[in-house]
Write a protein that holds these residues in place. Structure first.
Motif, PDB file in Angstrom:
ATOM      1  N   GLY A   8      -7.974   5.465  -4.172  1.00  0.00           N
ATOM      2  CA  GLY A   8      -9.316   5.929  -3.843  1.00  0.00           C
ATOM      3  C   GLY A   8      -9.461   7.390  -4.192  1.00  0.00           C
ATOM      4  N   ASP A  68      -3.587   4.826  11.779  1.00  0.00           N
ATOM      5  CA  ASP A  68      -4.396   5.994  11.435  1.00  0.00           C
ATOM      6  C   ASP A  68      -3.710   7.275  11.916  1.00  0.00           C
ATOM      7  N   ASP A 126      -2.715   8.392   2.357  1.00  0.00           N
ATOM      8  CA  ASP A 126      -3.466   7.517   1.460  1.00  0.00           C
ATOM      9  C   ASP A 126      -3.128   6.046   1.725  1.00  0.00           C
ATOM     10  N   ARG A 184      -4.997   4.878   4.728  1.00  0.00           N
ATOM     11  CA  ARG A 184      -6.401   4.595   4.380  1.00  0.00           C
ATOM     12  C   ARG A 184      -6.513   3.250   3.668  1.00  0.00           C
ATOM     13  N   ARG A 185      -5.614   3.003   2.717  1.00  0.00           N
ATOM     14  CA  ARG A 185      -5.651   1.748   1.975  1.00  0.00           C
ATOM     15  C   ARG A 185      -5.468   0.554   2.904  1.00  0.00           C
ATOM     16  N   ARG A 186      -4.557   0.660   3.848  1.00  0.00           N
ATOM     17  CA  ARG A 186      -4.341  -0.443   4.794  1.00  0.00           C
ATOM     18  C   ARG A 186      -5.568  -0.670   5.661  1.00  0.00           C
ATOM     19  N   ARG A 187      -6.156   0.420   6.125  1.00  0.00           N
ATOM     20  CA  ARG A 187      -7.351   0.281   6.966  1.00  0.00           C
ATOM     21  C   ARG A 187      -8.493  -0.347   6.188  1.00  0.00           C
ATOM     22  N   GLU A 188      -8.565  -0.051   4.888  1.00  0.00           N
ATOM     23  CA  GLU A 188      -9.641  -0.578   4.051  1.00  0.00           C
ATOM     24  C   GLU A 188      -9.287  -1.929   3.438  1.00  0.00           C
ATOM     25  N   GLY A 189      -8.072  -2.436   3.733  1.00  0.00           N
ATOM     26  CA  GLY A 189      -7.707  -3.779   3.316  1.00  0.00           C
ATOM     27  C   GLY A 189      -7.283  -3.955   1.877  1.00  0.00           C
ATOM     28  N   GLU A 215      -5.883  -0.378  -3.528  1.00  0.00           N
ATOM     29  CA  GLU A 215      -6.542   0.347  -4.617  1.00  0.00           C
ATOM     30  C   GLU A 215      -6.538   1.845  -4.356  1.00  0.00           C
ATOM     31  N   GLU A 244       0.810  -1.218   0.000  1.00  0.00           N
ATOM     32  CA  GLU A 244       0.000   0.000   0.000  1.00  0.00           C
ATOM     33  C   GLU A 244       0.843   1.267   0.000  1.00  0.00           C
TER      34      GLU A 244
END
Length: 177
Positions: A163, A121, A150, A153-158, A161, A88
């Motif tokens: 965004g 975060d 960013d 965020r990508r890591r938190r959302e798994g 990709e 990520e």
């Protein structure tokens, strides 16, 4: 003193090599192990281009005598991607145009990896503090900070990709993309 055998777990693999006393971790990684992502910059620990993770802590490899970290785990940029896929942080750096000449990039990514490993975060201020020991003369810090936020965020959302890019400046103005 004579040379000694040094053993490190580098990017998950045990590596042994002979090192002269006082050989820096940076020299050992580059010259003995062929891992060249960490760069020789100021040789004074001020620029951050040689940053690697030693037991998950970011350290400037130009200041560390390799014999003092024998037995430790060392992670370099070469150990970040898995199976040829960018993680990520790496993807976010590419997608957010956080590189130009690339000289500082390995060190910046390693600092970002350490930050996100301990704080998934981070605030903008925490990102700024984390990269404060790394110098970038080309890109500037704004795209790098955006990329790290960013990546968080990508890591938190798994996933890795890209965004939407709703990052704004403190004054409320949108950040140019």
């Amino acid at each position: 003193m004579s040379s000694q055998i040094v053993s490190l777990v580098v990017n998950g693999e045990t590596r042994e090599f002979i090192a002269r006393p006082g050989t820096t971790l940076l020299s050992a990684l580059r010259d003995s192990l062929g891992l060249t992502a960490a760069k020789r910059g100021c040789a004074q620990g001020s620029c951050g281009t040689c940053t690697v993770l030693v037991d998950d802590r970011p350290l400037t490899a130009c200041l560390v005598a390799v014999e003092t970290v024998s037995g430790c785990s060392v992670r370099t940029l070469e150990g970040v991607a898995t199976g040829g896929d960018l993680d990520e942080v790496q993807s976010a750096f590419v997608d957010n145009f956080a590189t130009q000449c690339g000289f500082c990039t390995a060190g910046m990514i390693m600092v970002a990896e350490a930050l996100l490993d301990r704080n998934p975060d981070p605030s903008r201020e925490e990102v700024a503090e984390a990269i404060s020991g790394n110098v970038c003369r080309c890109t500037g810090y704004q795209p790098i900070m955006i990329a790290i936020l960013d990546a968080a965020r990508r890591r938190r959302e798994g996933g890795a990709e890209p965004g939407p890019r709703p990052v704004t400046e403190p004054a409320g103005e949108a950040v140019p993309r």
